[in-house]
Design a protein around this motif. Structure first.
Motif, PDB file in Angstrom:
ATOM      1  N   ALA A  22     -39.080  16.915  26.966  1.00  0.00           N
ATOM      2  CA  ALA A  22     -39.539  16.320  28.222  1.00  0.00           C
ATOM      3  C   ALA A  22     -40.860  15.569  28.080  1.00  0.00           C
ATOM      4  N   PRO A  23     -41.878  16.096  27.379  1.00  0.00           N
ATOM      5  CA  PRO A  23     -43.131  15.318  27.258  1.00  0.00           C
ATOM      6  C   PRO A  23     -42.924  13.974  26.570  1.00  0.00           C
ATOM      7  N   GLU A  24     -42.115  13.956  25.525  1.00  0.00           N
ATOM      8  CA  GLU A  24     -41.868  12.695  24.826  1.00  0.00           C
ATOM      9  C   GLU A  24     -41.117  11.718  25.711  1.00  0.00           C
ATOM     10  N   ALA A  25     -40.134  12.208  26.464  1.00  0.00           N
ATOM     11  CA  ALA A  25     -39.379  11.335  27.362  1.00  0.00           C
ATOM     12  C   ALA A  25     -40.284  10.767  28.459  1.00  0.00           C
ATOM     13  N   THR A  51     -49.722  11.600  23.625  1.00  0.00           N
ATOM     14  CA  THR A  51     -48.821  11.061  22.616  1.00  0.00           C
ATOM     15  C   THR A  51     -49.640  10.483  21.476  1.00  0.00           C
ATOM     16  N   VAL A  52     -49.254  10.827  20.263  1.00  0.00           N
ATOM     17  CA  VAL A  52     -49.921  10.336  19.058  1.00  0.00           C
ATOM     18  C   VAL A  52     -48.941   9.462  18.293  1.00  0.00           C
ATOM     19  N   HIS A  53     -49.355   8.225  17.976  1.00  0.00           N
ATOM     20  CA  HIS A  53     -48.580   7.306  17.148  1.00  0.00           C
ATOM     21  C   HIS A  53     -49.320   7.118  15.835  1.00  0.00           C
ATOM     22  N   ILE A  72     -46.529   3.864   5.959  1.00  0.00           N
ATOM     23  CA  ILE A  72     -45.747   2.979   5.112  1.00  0.00           C
ATOM     24  C   ILE A  72     -44.256   3.073   5.425  1.00  0.00           C
ATOM     25  N   GLY A  73     -43.859   4.174   6.031  1.00  0.00           N
ATOM     26  CA  GLY A  73     -42.459   4.350   6.413  1.00  0.00           C
ATOM     27  C   GLY A  73     -42.164   3.982   7.848  1.00  0.00           C
ATOM     28  N   GLY A  74     -43.130   3.412   8.562  1.00  0.00           N
ATOM     29  CA  GLY A  74     -42.924   3.049   9.954  1.00  0.00           C
ATOM     30  C   GLY A  74     -43.824   3.862  10.874  1.00  0.00           C
ATOM     31  N   ARG A  75     -43.549   3.767  12.160  1.00  0.00           N
ATOM     32  CA  ARG A  75     -44.349   4.485  13.155  1.00  0.00           C
ATOM     33  C   ARG A  75     -43.712   5.840  13.443  1.00  0.00           C
ATOM     34  N   LEU A  76     -44.509   6.891  13.329  1.00  0.00           N
ATOM     35  CA  LEU A  76     -44.089   8.250  13.652  1.00  0.00           C
ATOM     36  C   LEU A  76     -44.876   8.715  14.866  1.00  0.00           C
ATOM     37  N   SER A  77     -44.184   9.355  15.810  1.00  0.00           N
ATOM     38  CA  SER A  77     -44.809   9.727  17.077  1.00  0.00           C
ATOM     39  C   SER A  77     -44.477  11.166  17.422  1.00  0.00           C
ATOM     40  N   ALA A  78     -45.333  11.741  18.236  1.00  0.00           N
ATOM     41  CA  ALA A  78     -45.119  13.090  18.772  1.00  0.00           C
ATOM     42  C   ALA A  78     -45.892  13.205  20.070  1.00  0.00           C
ATOM     43  N   THR A  79     -45.368  14.033  20.981  1.00  0.00           N
ATOM     44  CA  THR A  79     -45.959  14.194  22.309  1.00  0.00           C
ATOM     45  C   THR A  79     -46.161  15.661  22.607  1.00  0.00           C
ATOM     46  N   ARG A  80     -47.279  15.967  23.251  1.00  0.00           N
ATOM     47  CA  ARG A  80     -47.597  17.335  23.669  1.00  0.00           C
ATOM     48  C   ARG A  80     -48.021  17.327  25.133  1.00  0.00           C
ATOM     49  N   GLN A  81     -47.721  18.422  25.827  1.00  0.00           N
ATOM     50  CA  GLN A  81     -48.166  18.577  27.208  1.00  0.00           C
ATOM     51  C   GLN A  81     -49.598  19.111  27.237  1.00  0.00           C
TER      52      GLN A  81
END
Length: 390
Positions: free
Chosen positions: A47-50, A245-247, A251-260
């Motif tokens: 849900a946080p990422e969405a 959200t952290v982006h 070198i492999g692209g953009r990696l993301s993660a989200t926390r409440q």
């Protein structure tokens, strides 16, 4: 391969056209979707990422297409657009777009539009009635009809809204329930929502930091976050935020993660949560070329310190007391745990603090009997003769 997006409750949120052709619809449980489409690839999106992705999309819609955007429900956005703007939107997002004079008709038209195209619903009497009669039952979720009721209607042999329009208003309320039935009846009578509120920009705060050499050590990341978090705290200006959200550009692209996030927030807590989100993204082994931190779900905090918070500080209070000194009273708590109401609290004057009877003053729930009153009178007489105050 058919693909579906699930929420944390393992229910279908979004589906691709191949999954829709196999009978998968939004709101289904994962097991039901797999039973209809065994080759379905279902992915759970937290849900946080969405929420963060949806907030970022609304910002793009506001910046590129319209200043009136309403996206309270994730997955459905209402905009004020022209026909040309609707075609540009459908082509840019590769999404179905409905064009109509009301939000309800536009939503129904979008559900019947092919991906990347625009479906227009005319508001004239005959054209609108023909459009509504051909609306499939599965699209009535846009009007607030629950999925369980749609399955019962399908069992009765109904396939579109035209069959339901042949029922009387009382029959629809009895079968669908009073709340859902009244809402559908009002829609069929012509009640529509024709306005879209102005979008408030700045719902996502973002700050980023680029590096000459990729970050590969945790100590370097901690130092970078210590530089980023003070900027975000300053831009919040006392507001609340729901997601972080952290982006990480690698070198492999953009990696993301989200926390409440939880209130209250400070620089140390924000940096700690950002570090945990970066660990979830697993971007450090690849080397981080650019670090971006976003805050979403902004809101102004509400605080209530009492029933009449801030009343004494109002200028109108001074004006009222100057003209009517006995207009305002305060409550003084005597014993909140007392059994008798008159022993719990008393009304006192706003300025002097003296007990003052009011219409809301609790009445005494107990009066002494004659023997007790006689004994009290005797004690007062004895106290008088002993030189004490009665």
């Amino acid at each position: 391969m058919p693909v579906a997006v699930l929420n944390e409750a393992r229910r279908v949120v979004q589906i691709c056209p191949q999954a829709a052709q196999s009978g998968v619809i939004a709101g289904m449980r994962e097991t039901a979707a797999l039973s209809r489409c065994p080759d379905l690839h279902a992915e759970v999106v937290p849900a946080p990422e969405a929420q963060a992705i949806w907030a970022e999309l609304l910002e793009q819609l506001y910046a590129r297409f319209s200043d009136r955007v309403d996206g309270r429900t994730s997955g459905v956005a209402y905009l004020t657009l022209s026909a040309a703007g609707a075609r540009d939107l459908a082509a840019a997002l590769h999404a179905p777009v409905g064009l109509a004079s009301s939000r309800e008709l536009a939503h129904l038209a979008a559900l019947r539009a092919p991906i990347g195209e625009v479906k227009e619903a005319h508001a004239s009497g005959s054209a609108e009635q023909a459009f509504l009669k051909l609306t499939p039952l599965t699209h009535l979720t846009a009007l607030g009809v629950p999925l369980a009721s749609l399955e019962k209607l399908h069992f009765l042999g109904l396939r579109d809204l035209g069959g339901l329009m042949a029922w009387s208003a009382a029959q629809r309320e009895a079968f669908l329930g009073v709340d859902v039935g009244k809402k559908l009846n009002r829609f069929l009578k012509g009640e529509r929502t024709t306005t879209v509120e102005k979008y408030r920009p700045g719902q996502v705060l973002e700050t980023s930091l680029a590096f000459d050499l990729p970050l590969t050590e945790p100590a370097q990341v901690d130092a970078a976050l210590r530089d980023v978090t003070p900027r975000l705290i300053a831009e919040l200006r006392g507001r609340l935020t729901a997601t972080l959200t952290v982006h990480a550009d690698t070198i492999g692209g953009r990696l993301s993660a989200t926390r409440q996030l939880k209130w209250p927030l400070d620089e140390a807590a924000l940096g700690r949560v950002a570090g945990l989100a970066l660990q979830d993204a697993a971007a450090l082994p690849l080397g981080i070329d650019r670090l971006t931190v976003q805050l979403g779900g902004l809101a102004h905090p509400g605080r209530m310190v009492g029933l009449w918070a801030g009343l004494a500080e109002l200028e109108v209070t001074k004006t009222v007391l100057a003209r009517f000194p006995e207009a305002l009273v305060r409550v003084e708590w005597l014993d909140p745990w007392a059994y008798a109401t008159d022993a719990q609290y008393a009304w006192v004057d706003w300025l002097t603090g003296q007990v003052r009877a009011r219409p809301m003053t609790p009445r005494q729930a107990w009066t002494p009997n004659p023997a007790v009153r006689r004994d009290q009178a005797v004690q007062r007489v004895l106290a008088f003769f002993e030189g004490q105050n009665p």
